[in-house]
Design a protein around this motif. Structure first.
Motif, PDB file in Angstrom:
ATOM      1  N   HIS A 101       0.796  -1.224   0.000  1.00  0.00           N
ATOM      2  CA  HIS A 101       0.000   0.000   0.000  1.00  0.00           C
ATOM      3  C   HIS A 101       0.830   1.276   0.000  1.00  0.00           C
ATOM      4  CE1 HIS A 101      -3.039   2.955   0.909  1.00  0.00           C
ATOM      5  NE2 HIS A 101      -2.438   3.266   2.042  1.00  0.00           N
ATOM      6  N   ALA A 102       1.877   1.320   0.801  1.00  0.00           N
ATOM      7  CA  ALA A 102       2.645   2.562   0.948  1.00  0.00           C
ATOM      8  C   ALA A 102       3.210   3.049  -0.381  1.00  0.00           C
ATOM      9  CB  ALA A 102       3.765   2.367   1.963  1.00  0.00           C
ATOM     10  N   ASP A 103       3.543   2.128  -1.293  1.00  0.00           N
ATOM     11  CA  ASP A 103       4.161   2.510  -2.565  1.00  0.00           C
ATOM     12  C   ASP A 103       3.205   2.447  -3.754  1.00  0.00           C
ATOM     13  OD1 ASP A 103       6.693   2.885  -1.373  1.00  0.00           O
ATOM     14  OD2 ASP A 103       7.042   0.723  -1.415  1.00  0.00           O
ATOM     15  N   ALA A 104       1.987   1.943  -3.527  1.00  0.00           N
ATOM     16  CA  ALA A 104       1.057   1.780  -4.644  1.00  0.00           C
ATOM     17  C   ALA A 104       0.392   3.108  -4.992  1.00  0.00           C
ATOM     18  CB  ALA A 104       0.000   0.732  -4.301  1.00  0.00           C
ATOM     19  N   ARG A 105       0.151   3.332  -6.282  1.00  0.00           N
ATOM     20  CA  ARG A 105      -0.500   4.552  -6.756  1.00  0.00           C
ATOM     21  C   ARG A 105      -1.456   4.223  -7.906  1.00  0.00           C
ATOM     22  NH1 ARG A 105       1.591   5.818  -2.812  1.00  0.00           N
ATOM     23  NH2 ARG A 105       2.943   7.604  -2.316  1.00  0.00           N
ATOM     24  N   LEU A 106      -2.580   4.908  -7.913  1.00  0.00           N
ATOM     25  CA  LEU A 106      -3.463   4.954  -9.080  1.00  0.00           C
ATOM     26  C   LEU A 106      -4.245   6.241  -8.987  1.00  0.00           C
ATOM     27  CD1 LEU A 106      -4.763   3.748 -11.639  1.00  0.00           C
ATOM     28  CD2 LEU A 106      -6.513   2.733 -10.144  1.00  0.00           C
ATOM     29  N   THR A 107      -4.108   7.100  -9.983  1.00  0.00           N
ATOM     30  CA  THR A 107      -4.847   8.358 -10.019  1.00  0.00           C
ATOM     31  C   THR A 107      -5.345   8.607 -11.434  1.00  0.00           C
ATOM     32  OG1 THR A 107      -2.842   9.643 -10.475  1.00  0.00           O
ATOM     33  CG2 THR A 107      -3.482   9.389  -8.160  1.00  0.00           C
ATOM     34  N   HIS A 108      -6.302   9.524 -11.536  1.00  0.00           N
ATOM     35  CA  HIS A 108      -6.733   9.954 -12.860  1.00  0.00           C
ATOM     36  C   HIS A 108      -6.819  11.473 -12.890  1.00  0.00           C
ATOM     37  CE1 HIS A 108     -10.848  10.740 -11.298  1.00  0.00           C
ATOM     38  NE2 HIS A 108     -11.002  11.462 -12.396  1.00  0.00           N
ATOM     39  N   THR A 109      -6.649  12.024 -14.080  1.00  0.00           N
ATOM     40  CA  THR A 109      -6.834  13.452 -14.315  1.00  0.00           C
ATOM     41  C   THR A 109      -7.733  13.629 -15.531  1.00  0.00           C
ATOM     42  OG1 THR A 109      -4.653  13.965 -13.425  1.00  0.00           O
ATOM     43  CG2 THR A 109      -5.687  15.641 -14.800  1.00  0.00           C
ATOM     44  N   ASP A 110      -8.827  14.344 -15.336  1.00  0.00           N
ATOM     45  CA  ASP A 110      -9.782  14.589 -16.425  1.00  0.00           C
ATOM     46  C   ASP A 110      -9.437  15.922 -17.066  1.00  0.00           C
ATOM     47  OD1 ASP A 110     -11.980  15.029 -18.078  1.00  0.00           O
ATOM     48  OD2 ASP A 110     -13.351  14.001 -16.690  1.00  0.00           O
ATOM     49  N   LEU A 111      -8.941  15.866 -18.301  1.00  0.00           N
ATOM     50  CA  LEU A 111      -8.517  17.060 -19.039  1.00  0.00           C
ATOM     51  C   LEU A 111      -9.556  17.516 -20.051  1.00  0.00           C
ATOM     52  CD1 LEU A 111      -4.826  15.951 -19.578  1.00  0.00           C
ATOM     53  CD2 LEU A 111      -5.675  17.612 -17.918  1.00  0.00           C
ATOM     54  N   GLY A 112     -10.771  17.040 -19.908  1.00  0.00           N
ATOM     55  CA  GLY A 112     -11.847  17.460 -20.796  1.00  0.00           C
ATOM     56  C   GLY A 112     -11.970  16.581 -22.017  1.00  0.00           C
ATOM     57  N   ASP A 113     -10.985  16.691 -22.927  1.00  0.00           N
ATOM     58  CA  ASP A 113     -11.040  15.880 -24.140  1.00  0.00           C
ATOM     59  C   ASP A 113     -10.397  14.515 -23.946  1.00  0.00           C
ATOM     60  OD1 ASP A 113      -8.493  16.858 -23.838  1.00  0.00           O
ATOM     61  OD2 ASP A 113      -8.129  17.084 -25.993  1.00  0.00           O
ATOM     62  N   ARG A 114      -9.749  14.311 -22.815  1.00  0.00           N
ATOM     63  CA  ARG A 114      -9.123  13.024 -22.530  1.00  0.00           C
ATOM     64  C   ARG A 114      -8.986  12.872 -21.015  1.00  0.00           C
ATOM     65  NH1 ARG A 114      -5.668  16.493 -24.558  1.00  0.00           N
ATOM     66  NH2 ARG A 114      -6.030  15.731 -26.654  1.00  0.00           N
ATOM     67  N   ILE A 115      -8.809  11.639 -20.600  1.00  0.00           N
ATOM     68  CA  ILE A 115      -8.579  11.311 -19.193  1.00  0.00           C
ATOM     69  C   ILE A 115      -7.278  10.529 -19.113  1.00  0.00           C
ATOM     70  CG2 ILE A 115      -9.416  10.001 -17.195  1.00  0.00           C
ATOM     71  CD1 ILE A 115     -12.278  10.526 -18.277  1.00  0.00           C
ATOM     72  N   GLN A 148     -22.493  -4.682 -10.701  1.00  0.00           N
ATOM     73  CA  GLN A 148     -22.201  -3.258 -10.728  1.00  0.00           C
ATOM     74  C   GLN A 148     -20.713  -3.028 -10.998  1.00  0.00           C
ATOM     75  OE1 GLN A 148     -23.653  -1.746  -6.887  1.00  0.00           O
ATOM     76  NE2 GLN A 148     -25.353  -0.791  -7.981  1.00  0.00           N
ATOM     77  N   TYR A 149     -20.414  -1.816 -11.482  1.00  0.00           N
ATOM     78  CA  TYR A 149     -19.034  -1.422 -11.769  1.00  0.00           C
ATOM     79  C   TYR A 149     -18.810  -0.011 -11.234  1.00  0.00           C
ATOM     80  CZ  TYR A 149     -19.147  -5.289 -15.143  1.00  0.00           C
ATOM     81  OH  TYR A 149     -19.275  -6.519 -15.742  1.00  0.00           O
ATOM     82  N   VAL A 150     -17.581   0.250 -10.755  1.00  0.00           N
ATOM     83  CA  VAL A 150     -17.207   1.583 -10.307  1.00  0.00           C
ATOM     84  C   VAL A 150     -15.709   1.747 -10.531  1.00  0.00           C
ATOM     85  CG1 VAL A 150     -16.746   0.888  -7.907  1.00  0.00           C
ATOM     86  CG2 VAL A 150     -17.413   3.253  -8.413  1.00  0.00           C
ATOM     87  N   HIS A 151     -15.285   2.929 -10.973  1.00  0.00           N
ATOM     88  CA  HIS A 151     -13.842   3.096 -11.174  1.00  0.00           C
ATOM     89  C   HIS A 151     -13.165   3.357  -9.838  1.00  0.00           C
ATOM     90  CE1 HIS A 151     -12.694   7.344 -10.628  1.00  0.00           C
ATOM     91  NE2 HIS A 151     -13.819   7.728 -11.214  1.00  0.00           N
ATOM     92  N   ILE A 152     -11.890   3.044  -9.739  1.00  0.00           N
ATOM     93  CA  ILE A 152     -11.188   3.054  -8.457  1.00  0.00           C
ATOM     94  C   ILE A 152      -9.999   4.004  -8.464  1.00  0.00           C
ATOM     95  CG2 ILE A 152     -11.917   0.745  -7.796  1.00  0.00           C
ATOM     96  CD1 ILE A 152      -9.251  -0.324  -8.786  1.00  0.00           C
ATOM     97  N   ALA A 153      -9.988   4.990  -9.366  1.00  0.00           N
ATOM     98  CA  ALA A 153      -8.860   5.905  -9.489  1.00  0.00           C
ATOM     99  C   ALA A 153      -9.215   7.268  -8.907  1.00  0.00           C
ATOM    100  CB  ALA A 153      -8.447   6.051 -10.957  1.00  0.00           C
ATOM    101  N   PRO A 154      -8.702   7.622  -7.736  1.00  0.00           N
ATOM    102  CA  PRO A 154      -8.941   8.971  -7.211  1.00  0.00           C
ATOM    103  C   PRO A 154      -8.383  10.021  -8.163  1.00  0.00           C
ATOM    104  CG  PRO A 154      -7.957   7.538  -5.537  1.00  0.00           C
ATOM    105  CD  PRO A 154      -7.864   6.815  -6.839  1.00  0.00           C
ATOM    106  N   ALA A 155      -8.969  11.207  -8.113  1.00  0.00           N
ATOM    107  CA  ALA A 155      -8.444  12.305  -8.926  1.00  0.00           C
ATOM    108  C   ALA A 155      -7.059  12.690  -8.414  1.00  0.00           C
ATOM    109  CB  ALA A 155      -9.387  13.507  -8.860  1.00  0.00           C
ATOM    110  N   ALA A 156      -6.130  12.945  -9.354  1.00  0.00           N
ATOM    111  CA  ALA A 156      -4.771  13.319  -8.981  1.00  0.00           C
ATOM    112  C   ALA A 156      -4.772  14.676  -8.295  1.00  0.00           C
ATOM    113  CB  ALA A 156      -3.876  13.349 -10.221  1.00  0.00           C
TER     114      ALA A 156
END
Length: 664
Positions: A516-530, A607-615
């Motif tokens: 956990h301490a080193d794991a990362r997953l984030t997303h950034t929504d740039l409008g025309d792409r994520i 059901q489905y849900v994405h698991i990437a917090p916003a950066a």
């Protein structure tokens, strides 16, 4: 009248006793000509034992908290209760050797031999203070320590009135304490801020007959001996719940060796009971005892109590003991806390279906530690618990808490009647994808059967023939019928999944905690792409760009749990808009399956849900990473050719060609 309230081990060192703080104030305000003081015997014990052994803060936490369901803390003080430093030591060793590491067993046995001396010293100190009444609170693993001290005090000074109360004295438990331990003169069952002052007033006035009119009280009469008054017909109204008086605690802690071990926290209380439990009592939960009815203080009252305590004691860490947050406080108390200018750090229990804006209010108000009662990530098992949430909602909670900066404390439980390996195996396969989110505080634990829970009260739910947990048998010198009334935790035949599935689950949780301490997953929504950035051991890809309109629209919908049917309906209805993405259900399902494989979506019960917090560092990602991302044209994912046009993935093999992922 002089009243002394005693807080015996194993009450936590970093928290003053809320119960005794409230009782002190109730005595001061409602009992004329009475003085009340609190003896912090848990801190006295810390100083006493560290002068004789290699006892540490970790040891104290173990006996106060971690070993609760093993009963080690209570067994330690059973030697003082029965005046025998070797009290049932062989039974303890036989039962606990498979469960305790060698060093823990050695320390437990050493404490067991030493504590009678400590209890004798505490009793002598109490008697020297010449109290008229000595009150003990008993919660979790305080029972034998409190009973032992009461016995020694009564032996030294028979005229001193001894009283016990607290969670271990509710309903049948309190009656069993009074019936089996004659050196306890009175037991207050249920909420004490009304009953205790009434008892003291009767004792002050010499009106022992008045005890018969105090609801819930256990007392003795010349005619009938042990007498149990009926429990109150209802709980106290919130206006009758007084704020605590913590006079003396912080000063005593400052003089104790424990000051080097802990950061003290204030304990505050806004509500009692559980508004969810009133409608759907979670099948395994017995925490609310006799009174489930939810009642909360007015927002003005609760806010003022928080501010008054912080200002008086100059402490900003607060532990909110409410079993569940009063949702009114989101729009009343917490905005005022935000505006107060106090940098509070608070811990509170919440329901796991709270939405991100609500979590943001908690974070802004300083409630950075939350306990949402997740317990499982599978909807069918959660239904067996009557939790009222789905597996995807619980995962969404973990994701949104990470995004808002909240630290989540939660447990994974198993052993529910009716659960099967099929409920767990899909979740176990997906645990590596969740390693960037807060893991459970420990490995999965089989549920304990608690008094007051539906599993205890309703055998038709799957548990019959309940017996007190094994540790009660070698802690107390009582027949099993009496232990049945005294005990809070019960043993029963194992239900639900078997050890092979438990092992797989715990292996997955252990890996989660390790990575956990080193794991990362984030997303950034740039409008025309994520853009998604990942660093998790089980997934080779490091960056993934979603640019196809179907992908971006679908990902945004997955901010909340959806079924394939609901996703397709919403995507189709939006097809006429500029961001519309016409598609077939098959295309939606295929893309979801790919995203589950890539570890960016969690699925359960359809059901489905994405698991990437916003950066967090979105501006840095926008300015630097995207310049490099536009130079890439790979369409190969970590698992083979991309199925959707427009996706761009960089794997570990490509990682040197792009900047390091932006930390979240």
């Amino acid at each position: 009248m002089r009243v002394l309230l005693v807080n015996m081990p194993w009450s936590p060192m970093d928290l003053p006793s809320l119960a005794l703080g409230i009782l002190k104030r109730s005595v001061d305000e409602h009992v004329q000509d009475a003085t009340c003081e609190v003896l912090h015997a848990n801190l006295e014990f810390t100083d006493w034992i560290t002068g004789r052994t290699e006892f540490t803060a970790e040891d104290y936490d173990y006996y106060a908290l971690s070993s609760y369901f093993l009963g080690c803390g209570d067994w330690v003080f059973s030697s003082a209760l029965y005046d025998d430093p070797e009290w049932r030591e062989s039974e303890f060793v036989d039962a606990m050797t498979p469960k305790l590491r060698r060093s823990r067993m050695r320390m437990t046995r050493e404490l067991h031999r030493l504590v009678p001396e400590f209890v004798a010293e505490v009793a002598e100190r109490v008697v020297a203070l010449e109290p008229d009444v000595v009150g003990f609170t008993s919660t979790f693993q305080q029972n034998t320590a409190a009973l032992a001290a009461a016995r020694h005090i009564k032996r030294l000074a028979p005229h001193v009135v001894t009283v016990m109360g607290g969670a271990n004295c509710d309903a049948e438990q309190g009656a069993a304490v009074h019936r089996n331990f004659p050196f306890v003169d009175y037991v207050v069952r249920g909420e004490g801020e009304d009953a205790f002052p009434r008892l003291l007033t009767a004792l002050r006035d010499g009106d022992r007959s008045a005890a018969a009119s105090i609801p819930g009280l256990c007392h003795r009469t010349p005619e009938s001996g042990h007498t149990v008054n009926p429990m109150p017909t209802g709980p106290l109204p919130p206006a009758a719940i007084l704020p605590p008086d913590y006079s003396g605690y912080f000063e005593r802690l400052a003089a104790s060796v424990a000051r080097n071990w802990v950061e003290p926290k204030l304990v505050v209380e806004g509500a009692r009971g559980c508004w969810w439990g009133e409608k759907h009592h979670c099948t395994f939960c017995g925490l609310n005892g006799s009174f489930m009815q939810f009642r909360s203080k007015s927002p003005d009252t609760f806010y003022q109590e928080i501010m008054d305590l912080a200002e008086r004691h100059r402490v900003l860490d607060m532990y909110v003991v409410d079993n569940i947050l009063d949702m009114r406080y989101l729009s009343t108390v917490l905005p005022r806390v935000i505006d107060s200018g106090y940098d509070l750090r608070m811990h509170i229990e919440i329901k796991a279906n709270m939405r991100r804006p609500q979590l943001q209010v908690l974070a802004d108000a300083g409630l950075i530690y939350v306990q949402p009662g997740i317990e499982s990530l599978n909807s069918r098992v959660l239904d067996l618990m009557d939790k009222g949430v789905s597996g995807c909602q619980n995962v969404r909670m973990l994701r949104d808490a990470a995004e808002t900066g909240l630290s989540v404390s939660w447990n994974y439980l198993h052993g529910f009647p009716g659960e099967t390996a099929d409920d767990y195996e899909p979740v176990i396969r997906q645990l590596p994808a969740l390693e960037h989110l807060n893991p459970p505080v420990d490995l999965s634990a089989r549920i304990a059967i608690e008094r007051f829970s539906p599993y205890f009260n309703r055998p038709e739910l799957g548990f019959t023939g309940l017996r007190p947990e094994e540790h009660y048998l070698f802690t107390y010198d009582l027949p099993e019928a009496e232990l049945h009334d005294l005990a809070y935790v019960f043993q029963a035949p194992e239900r639900g999944i078997t050890e092979p599935t438990v092992t797989l689950l715990n292996d997955g949780i252990a890996a989660w905690k390790k990575h956990h301490a080193d794991a990362r997953l984030t997303h950034t929504d740039l409008g025309d792409r994520i853009v998604l950035v990942s660093r998790r051991p089980s997934f080779a890809w490091r960056t993934l760009q979603l640019a196809d309109p179907l992908e971006t629209a679908l990902f945004r919908l997955l901010d909340q749990p959806h079924t394939v049917v609901a996703l397709h309906r919403k995507l189709t209805s939006a097809a006429g808009s500029p961001d519309g993405a016409p598609c077939t259900p098959h295309e939606v399902e295929a893309l979801l399956k790919e995203w589950v494989t890539q570890g960016i979506v969690f699925t359960d019960a359809g059901q489905y849900v994405h698991i990437a917090p916003a950066a967090v560092n979105q501006d840095l990602l926008r300015l630097d990473y995207m310049r490099h991302a536009h130079t890439r044209d790979e369409t190969t994912t970590a698992n083979g050719p991309a199925t959707a046009a427009g996706s761009t993935t960089v794997t570990d093999a490509d990682a040197t060609a792009v900047p390091a992922p932006v930390p979240s």
